[in-house]
Design a protein around this motif. Structure first.
Motif, PDB file in Angstrom:
ATOM      1  N   SER A  79      15.592 -38.092 -10.518  1.00 50.99           N
ATOM      2  CA  SER A  79      14.815 -38.770  -9.479  1.00 50.99           C
ATOM      3  C   SER A  79      13.363 -38.299  -9.473  1.00 50.99           C
ATOM      4  O   SER A  79      12.460 -39.081  -9.193  1.00 50.99           O
ATOM      5  N   ALA A  80      13.137 -37.031  -9.810  1.00 47.53           N
ATOM      6  CA  ALA A  80      11.767 -36.534  -9.885  1.00 47.53           C
ATOM      7  C   ALA A  80      10.999 -37.229 -11.007  1.00 47.53           C
ATOM      8  O   ALA A  80       9.838 -37.619 -10.836  1.00 47.53           O
ATOM      9  N   VAL A  81      11.634 -37.396 -12.157  1.00 50.65           N
ATOM     10  CA  VAL A  81      10.992 -38.088 -13.282  1.00 50.65           C
ATOM     11  C   VAL A  81      10.726 -39.546 -12.916  1.00 50.65           C
ATOM     12  O   VAL A  81       9.660 -40.093 -13.207  1.00 50.65           O
ATOM     13  N   LYS A  82      11.669 -40.171 -12.243  1.00 54.09           N
ATOM     14  CA  LYS A  82      11.527 -41.575 -11.830  1.00 54.09           C
ATOM     15  C   LYS A  82      10.350 -41.740 -10.862  1.00 54.09           C
ATOM     16  O   LYS A  82       9.536 -42.647 -11.017  1.00 54.09           O
ATOM     17  N   ASN A  83      10.252 -40.856  -9.872  1.00 56.71           N
ATOM     18  CA  ASN A  83       9.146 -40.911  -8.917  1.00 56.71           C
ATOM     19  C   ASN A  83       7.810 -40.641  -9.591  1.00 56.71           C
ATOM     20  O   ASN A  83       6.800 -41.245  -9.236  1.00 56.71           O
ATOM     21  N   PHE A  84       7.799 -39.734 -10.561  1.00 59.67           N
ATOM     22  CA  PHE A  84       6.569 -39.436 -11.285  1.00 59.67           C
ATOM     23  C   PHE A  84       6.091 -40.659 -12.052  1.00 59.67           C
ATOM     24  O   PHE A  84       4.910 -41.010 -12.004  1.00 59.67           O
ATOM     25  N   LYS A  85       7.007 -41.324 -12.746  1.00 64.30           N
ATOM     26  CA  LYS A  85       6.636 -42.526 -13.491  1.00 64.30           C
ATOM     27  C   LYS A  85       6.142 -43.620 -12.553  1.00 64.30           C
ATOM     28  O   LYS A  85       5.194 -44.338 -12.862  1.00 64.30           O
ATOM     29  N   LYS A  86       6.787 -43.749 -11.393  1.00 66.22           N
ATOM     30  CA  LYS A  86       6.388 -44.760 -10.421  1.00 66.22           C
ATOM     31  C   LYS A  86       4.979 -44.478  -9.901  1.00 66.22           C
ATOM     32  O   LYS A  86       4.153 -45.387  -9.814  1.00 66.22           O
TER      33      LYS A  86
ATOM     34  N   GLY B 207       2.371 -45.344 -12.464  1.00 63.85           N
ATOM     35  CA  GLY B 207       2.148 -46.785 -12.520  1.00 63.85           C
ATOM     36  C   GLY B 207       1.272 -47.259 -11.375  1.00 63.85           C
ATOM     37  O   GLY B 207       0.413 -48.120 -11.543  1.00 63.85           O
ATOM     38  N   GLU B 208       1.463 -46.703 -10.175  1.00 59.16           N
ATOM     39  CA  GLU B 208       0.640 -47.060  -9.031  1.00 59.16           C
ATOM     40  C   GLU B 208      -0.791 -46.592  -9.234  1.00 59.16           C
ATOM     41  O   GLU B 208      -1.726 -47.264  -8.834  1.00 59.16           O
ATOM     42  N   GLY B 209      -0.959 -45.448  -9.867  1.00 60.61           N
ATOM     43  CA  GLY B 209      -2.301 -44.946 -10.150  1.00 60.61           C
ATOM     44  C   GLY B 209      -3.050 -45.860 -11.099  1.00 60.61           C
ATOM     45  O   GLY B 209      -4.247 -46.098 -10.946  1.00 60.61           O
ATOM     46  N   GLU B 210      -2.365 -46.410 -12.091  1.00 63.33           N
ATOM     47  CA  GLU B 210      -2.994 -47.336 -13.026  1.00 63.33           C
ATOM     48  C   GLU B 210      -3.383 -48.626 -12.312  1.00 63.33           C
ATOM     49  O   GLU B 210      -4.442 -49.184 -12.572  1.00 63.33           O
ATOM     50  N   GLU B 211      -2.529 -49.106 -11.392  1.00 57.91           N
ATOM     51  CA  GLU B 211      -2.844 -50.322 -10.642  1.00 57.91           C
ATOM     52  C   GLU B 211      -4.069 -50.109  -9.763  1.00 57.91           C
ATOM     53  O   GLU B 211      -4.921 -50.983  -9.659  1.00 57.91           O
ATOM     54  N   ASP B 212      -4.175 -48.921  -9.125  1.00 53.05           N
ATOM     55  CA  ASP B 212      -5.328 -48.628  -8.291  1.00 53.05           C
ATOM     56  C   ASP B 212      -6.599 -48.587  -9.127  1.00 53.05           C
ATOM     57  O   ASP B 212      -7.642 -49.067  -8.706  1.00 53.05           O
ATOM     58  N   ALA B 213      -6.516 -48.003 -10.327  1.00 54.73           N
ATOM     59  CA  ALA B 213      -7.675 -47.940 -11.199  1.00 54.73           C
ATOM     60  C   ALA B 213      -8.094 -49.339 -11.637  1.00 54.73           C
ATOM     61  O   ALA B 213      -9.286 -49.640 -11.721  1.00 54.73           O
TER      62      ALA B 213
END
Length: 82
Positions: free
Chosen positions: A33-40, A43-49
């Motif tokens: 779950s930690a890896v899953k949250n990190f990947k999520k 992805g949100e950071g790329e969308e914000d950029a």
């Protein structure tokens, strides 16, 4: 020296005996779950950029042919309100 096949098997058996299968399952689930949250969040950071870069790019108004950026558009709207 790197452990071979039988050494890994013995090491796994010792780990299971020390921690128990239930605790190892919980640790594995938490790690997953930690890896899953990190990947999520990545992805949100790329969308914000992408949103930031799109807002700072210049936009073209086809009706009048003038070029303006998004910030000046907001300033013009604020002038009209006052």
């Amino acid at each position: 020296m790197i452990p071979g096949g039988y050494e890994w098997l013995v090491l796994l058996l010792v780990v299971v005996l020390v921690f128990g299968t239930k605790k190892l399952r919980n640790v594995g689930g938490d790690l997953g779950s930690a890896v899953k949250n990190f990947k999520k969040s990545m992805g949100e950071g790329e969308e914000d950029a992408d949103k930031k870069s799109a807002s700072s790019e210049q936009l073209k108004d086809d009706s009048s042919g003038r070029v303006f950026d998004a910030q000046s558009e907001h300033k013009e709207k604020d002038k009209d309100k006052v």
